[in-house]
Structure formats: structure tokens, C-alpha cells
Scaffold this motif. Sequence first.
Motif, PDB file in Angstrom:
ATOM      1  N   THR A 283      -1.938  57.020 103.437  1.00 33.45           N
ATOM      2  CA  THR A 283      -1.795  56.392 102.127  1.00 33.45           C
ATOM      3  C   THR A 283      -1.104  57.382 101.185  1.00 33.45           C
ATOM      4  O   THR A 283      -1.112  58.589 101.434  1.00 33.45           O
ATOM      5  N   GLN A 287      -5.597  60.046 100.942  1.00 33.10           N
ATOM      6  CA  GLN A 287      -7.041  59.835 101.034  1.00 33.10           C
ATOM      7  C   GLN A 287      -7.417  58.810 102.115  1.00 33.10           C
ATOM      8  O   GLN A 287      -8.596  58.531 102.325  1.00 33.10           O
ATOM      9  N   GLY A 288      -6.430  58.273 102.777  1.00 25.89           N
ATOM     10  CA  GLY A 288      -6.681  57.286 103.822  1.00 25.89           C
ATOM     11  C   GLY A 288      -5.459  57.152 104.699  1.00 25.89           C
ATOM     12  O   GLY A 288      -4.498  57.926 104.600  1.00 25.89           O
ATOM     13  N   ARG A 299      -5.827  49.205 106.848  1.00 18.57           N
ATOM     14  CA  ARG A 299      -5.921  50.435 106.059  1.00 18.57           C
ATOM     15  C   ARG A 299      -7.374  50.871 105.986  1.00 18.57           C
ATOM     16  O   ARG A 299      -8.282  50.046 105.841  1.00 18.57           O
ATOM     17  N   ARG A 301     -10.049  54.243 104.475  1.00 20.23           N
ATOM     18  CA  ARG A 301     -10.203  55.428 103.648  1.00 20.23           C
ATOM     19  C   ARG A 301     -11.092  56.423 104.373  1.00 20.23           C
ATOM     20  O   ARG A 301     -12.048  56.057 105.059  1.00 20.23           O
ATOM     21  N   LEU A 403      -6.444  48.897  96.717  1.00 18.65           N
ATOM     22  CA  LEU A 403      -7.717  48.868  97.435  1.00 18.65           C
ATOM     23  C   LEU A 403      -8.544  47.644  97.093  1.00 18.65           C
ATOM     24  O   LEU A 403      -9.219  47.082  97.949  1.00 18.65           O
TER      25      LEU A 403
END
Length: 888
Positions: A283, A287-288, A299, A301, A403
Amino acid sequence: MSKGKTAAMLAGSSWLILMAAVSPWAWAQPRPAPSLEQLFREQPYRGEPAKQTEFSHSGRYLAYLWSPYGEAGSDLHVVDTRSGKTLRLTSPALMQAFDAPEDLTRFDRKLQQKRSEMAERQAREEAQAAYLRGAAVDLNQWEDAALARLKIELADKKTRDEAQKAADKAEAEAEKRAAEALAAKRAGKPPEAAASAASAPTQPAKPAELELWELRDELKKKQAKDKLKPEDLYPGVAQVVWANQRDELILQYRGSLLRWQAGQEKLQPLLSTQRQLRVVAYTPDDQGFVFMDEKRLLRARFASAAVQVLNRELIHPDDEDSGKKYRIDETVISEDGRWMSLLARAPLAAPDGKGSAPKPGRQVEIMNYGERFASAKKVDREVSDDKRMERPLALYIRKVPGLDTAPGKQPQPVFTHKGGDGWFEISPVGWARDGSHYAFATWEREKELLRVYLGGADENARPELVLERRGDVHHELVNMLRPRFTPDGKRLVLVLAENGWRQPHAYELATRQWQPLLKGEFEAHQVLGFTPDSRQMFVQSNKDDLAAMNLYRVSLRDGSMQALGQAPDYHRGAVVSHDGQWLAANAGHWAQRPELKLLRGLGQPAEPRVLTQSHDPAWAEVDVLRPERFSYQNRHGDSIPAYVFKPAGWQASDRRPAVVYTYGGPLNDRHPVETDSFQSTGYLFAMYMAARHGYVMVTVDPRGHSNYGKRFADANFEQPGVAQSEDLEDLVAYMKTNLGVDAARLGLNGWSFGGFQTQHTLYTKPDLFAAGIAGAGPTEWENYNSWYSGRTIGKVDRTKPVLRKYSLLPLARNLKKPLLLVHGMQDANVLYQDTVNVYRALLESGKEALVDLFLDPDGEHGMGGAVKAVGWHRKYEAFWLQHLGRVQ
């Protein structure tokens, strides 16, 4: 290569000086020639090269997949360019923490099996050679040992089976007695009195000994059952993706994704499933990460267990009623992580409108003679007169959802193609680093139409057509179309062939003008990257030597080029760091086998650092002779490159037998006369024949090859084989004058397209060569795959097999000299029937005394079934000595 091209690049006088400096013995005292068994041993001298090399965003770390010589799989290594330290992050031992013990045990067992089988095959080959020399050798020892082991295994199995049968019988009898007792109890009857004494167990009859032929049949079944499959061996890492800013990465190992952060020596597990996962990108905030399973884009995290689906199934607006769903084939996310492109295709509808259409093309049968009775297997084949069935295509531009963003309405595609009967190809989508623009290219073969599109970051706006070329487009350009933007996003860079050579061009977004970035007669079809200030570009090019791709830094102001690699290294699979400070590539040449090397991109050039050791040092024992490069002019003024192995004691006044190895067809970005080419026949066998028998051995790149410009690459179109035969005739004239050969004892050899070329030359110029060997040659182009034949051989008509006009069958009657036809009978690339049919034509024209067949019943296009490389080169050696004779 255009007329008047100087031969200095090809003759390589500096190359000879360098080779002598690198390896003085190569040009001094002759060394004993190796045997064919040593040269073509079962354990190759060449290991697997490093692959998927990639720098971290900071440029400090280089990741690559590779395992040392002799090990299985490709493991992840990371080099710290600052400290010079290399960290190996995966291996069978290290993956014990993430893999099932049973799988690792199987991997180890199968690796030992592979090594044992290779050692046994090598011992067999050496024993057979010794036997033919008259040595007392037991050629049955390996079969006898295998049969002895099999007897023990069968006896053990029989014992286990008998014991199991006895246990099953006893259990069944006990169950029967218990059931009878229960029934009697319920009926109020007294149970039957137990037998006073147990019956003596019946001794099973001793099985009859299997006869030898039965044992051999059982051994054949066992060998088929135990045959190694790719999934039997430890695979290593499949994929690696670096973070956007941090020095960390995610790797894919089988059904797992794992994370590594700089400063750590161990991996952290992220996901472990039984499905095939593929990581796409981090990302934007690192962080992901974004990844794919078989169908979906997802996706996750690092700080959360939640997984979010980023794409839903796509439905084309025109097909909502019919529910035609487009499956996503490719997803590309912009570097800033805000935008993504989704390339999707829909299934073709069946003619009756129900279900899906069959696959394009047809299925052809290949006969298998490995069993008692022959059977046929079917393979897919799409030939020139098959109706095309291109699937409908749609390209979507989508914002990457946040998100907590609720799913939005699916936008319409920004580009579509209806598919159907026509060759349509689309390049990968390239994004500007800031996500402001994207670009892609399309190629329609029937229309001879190349188009380049530029779009903005908008889900609904269609892209703009910024370049269109119709006709006279380099036929191998389409494979090199990879649009990319300079870091500042002001230029779109794409490889075109406007001057007949594949080189980068730039589209200025502000002025809307195209301009070439390089000039000159050389290839530069691999753009590697740019410096952060967008002032310099890195490319892979053969500017200074058409036989060696080097790495260059290019000024985008004036096109000046600075070589970064060392001549005569050939650089493959090169990458450049984001900051332009470092490059890495697999690089080497004849005197120094290729290895992964780390090179400086900016500042003063420095000695490359070698990172791998991929080859057996024992190669030095058989590396007894080196070739010399030369070039000659053909009748049209083209400079034709070649190399020659000259035997010890060679003089220009000699009259030696000689063999020419040729290919002659397009190989996209390859050709035989390259400084790191160790091709088995054109190089290894040529070295052997020169060293062992004193032959002059030549490998040549006639017109028709790639990487010599459009003039060479297009030489086959509408006249396959003609240009090459002319160049071979001109080569013979050169050899007579300069290479000390006997014009009456010249042979011609080639494989695949070279097998076609060998036959074409022997049929159309029947007095030029004294004998020929043609391996796996496509003699009937109407039966070859249409992607290749319609691109390089001639225009096709899908109503009839018009490529039949280039068939070799009507020409075969012209053969005058001995010809050996070689083919693997399981070949799914060039069908074995091509050799059968030309062989029939030769027999029908009374050429029985001139033509012979050498077949591998289990071999494919590279053979390797019953006949290994050492075997067919033994055949070659015997054929040349029979028909060209020995040095007098």
C-alpha cells in the motif's frame, strides 16, 4: 543491418586481444580434447542464473532469486550494497519453520533420486563408450541391480500383503463369531461350544518366481510411477515485491506470503493458505499490501487480520442482461497507490449462444509408442488457416478504494475490443509515478496497425490516441512494447523502430510531439529506468558490439551514451535502482561464464562485483578451445557475423573438412553469435570437433535473425530461407579463401528453424554442401503455430492454408548429397509429421541412398527422451566423419 555497416563491430579484433589477456592458455599450448561423455555429461556445467533481481526503493538492497550450483529451487538472497554483506533468507532448512515436514522430506528424497539417476546415466554413457572401444564392461550391471532391488521390494510387498490378508481374515472371522454369539443370546439359545483346539493356520503357497521379462515389465511400471515431476523438487521462492519507501519486502513461497525487514535475519509469516497467492504491491503508506488469489484482488493491513476485496467481478454494460462476466487478467497499480488498471477478458460465446465456445484452433494427435500398443495424445494447435477466436477485452481505470470506502458503482471501461477473428495484442499498462497518466499500445496484425494511447487518471474518460503506424512495422516490435514514463511524468517513453532499429522514443506531454532518444544502427529495445531528475536513462543495447548487449547511461538532452558494463560481457535481465546508483545483470562471455554482477550506474565506472557462482568449476577441464569472431560481406553488401573454431596447427593454406551451424530465424532478442552463447551444437560440439578431429567449425547468423535491425529480421517474410541460402553461399566463398577448408568437404547443420534452413539450402543449392544434418525442422509452415508463422513467414488466409507455398516437400526431389533428418517423436512444437512427410517425399523421389532418419521415440522439441545430448552428438560425429572424412 543496413548496407555498408562496418565490420569492425563484428570482427572483434579487440575481442581477441581481450580473450588472450583473460585466458592466455586458450591461445597457446593446445589441450587434450574432452570426450563427448565429458562434454555432454548428465550434470550440466551450467547452473541456473539469478532471476527476478530487484532493488529496494532506497537502492541500498538488491534482492534476487538464486541457488548455488547443484541445489534445487531458487532461494531469496539480499545484498546490502553499502556493507557488501549478502543474506540468504530462504533454503530448505530455513523453510522448515513454514512448511510441512512431510513436504520437505519428500523434496529431499526426490532430490537424492534426481542426483542418483543422473549419476547412473552418466556411468552408463561412459561404460558404453568404453565398451565400444573394446574394454571389458558389464553393461547389464545397472539393470541387474535395479531388478535385484525390485525383487526385494516385491517380496516385501508380498509379505505385507499376505500379513494384511491374514489379519483381515482373522478379524472377519472374529466378527462373524461375535455376531453369531450376539444373535444366539438374543434368541435365548446357548452359544455354540468353542472348538477344543484352534485350527492350524494355513501356510500360503509360495509365489512362483517372476520370469525375467515379467520383472522387466514391473521395473518399467515402477520407473514410470517414480518419474520425477516438477512439483517433486523444492521450488524455492516464486516472487518478491519491495515496499514503496521502506527497506522491506514480501515474498511468495508456495501457498504462503512472508515478510522481511532490513536488519532482521528471519522471515515473518503473513498468510498461509493452500491456494496460489501472488503479491501485487505494498500500500502507498507501506502499512499493508495488495495481493491476488486465483480470481480476486485483495488488500490486507499488517496491524489487522481483516482482508478487503478491491475488485468485484466485472460485467460489461452492454452485456448486463446476458450476464457476461469479464475475468480480470492483469492488474497494475500506480506507484503512488491511488489508481489501478484492470485488464479483463470475457469468455467467447458458443455458436448456439449456450455455454462457452471451444478453444481456438484444433487438436492434433501425437503418437506414443512407449506402451505395448501405440496410443495417441492430443495437443492444442492453432494454424494459419484456423479461424481466430480472440476473447472480448475491456480495460478499466479505477481508483484504489480507501480502507473504509463503500463499494462504488462500477465505471464503464475506457477501452474495449470486441475480439473475434483477428490477431489483437495489447501491451501492459504503464503508469506515471504520481498516477496522473497511464499509457498502453495495441497491435492488430491483419491491419498492420500499431497504436499508442495516453490516458489521464479518470475512471470514465477514454484515452487519447497519440501515435498510429500502419504497415511496415518491425514484426518483432510488438513484444518490446512496454510504455513507461520518466519520473517527472513529462515524457512517455516507448520502443519503436522508426529507423529500422528498435530504440526508445519519447512523447512530450506538453508539446504533444514524438522524438527519437537515440540514433544509430544498433538495438536498444530494453529501457531499464531513469535517474530521479529525469535527465538520464538506462538502456540495454548492442551499440558497440552487435553480439554483446551492454548497459548504457543515456543523456536525455543529447542522446549521448556511456557504457557501464565491461566488454565483451553480454548482459541479460538487467535492472536499475530507483536512484540510478546501481545496476545488476547476469553478465559474462566465453572466457568467463555468466554470473550476477553489481555495477555502478552513476559516478566513475568501477569493477563489477560478482554475486553468484552458478557454474561447476570443472568446466575449466573441458574448456579447451575458444572461437574467433569474424564477419564477411554478402552479395548485397550486408555484414554477416560469425565465429569459427580453428583446430591446433591450423593454417590458411589447409584443406580441412568444415561444418557450418546455422539457425536463420527470428529469436526475438537472441541469436547464436553472442559472446556468452554456449549452444550445445553450435558451440560445444563445434569445439569438440575442432579439438578432437581437426575440423574447422563455423557458426553464422545469416539474415533472418533478431537484434540486427529490421532488414535482417524481415528477411524471411514471403521468402523464408531464400536470404539465408544466399548468405550461406557467400559464406562458403569466404571460407574457401580465408579459413583453410576443402570446398568439397563442407557440411551444414541446424536445429528447428535451422533444420528448415539446412534442408532449404540442400534442396535449392544442392551442390553447395557435401552433407547436411537437419534437426526438428518445420518443413510445412501451414502446420506450424500461426502466431509465429503469420508474423514471420508470410501473410495468411484463414479460408485456406496459403503458407503451403513455402513447403519444402516439392523441393526435396532436388537433394544430391547425404542428409540426416533428426526429430523427437513427441515434439509438440515442430510436429514429427513434418519430418515424416519430407522423408516420404525424399523416398518417392528415389533418394533412399541419401537420406537417413535418427529419431528419439520419447523426445520432444529439444529431444531428451531416450536420446540425450551426448547420444545425438555421437551420431553427428559419426555422420560427419563418414561423409566429410578425416583431416588428411
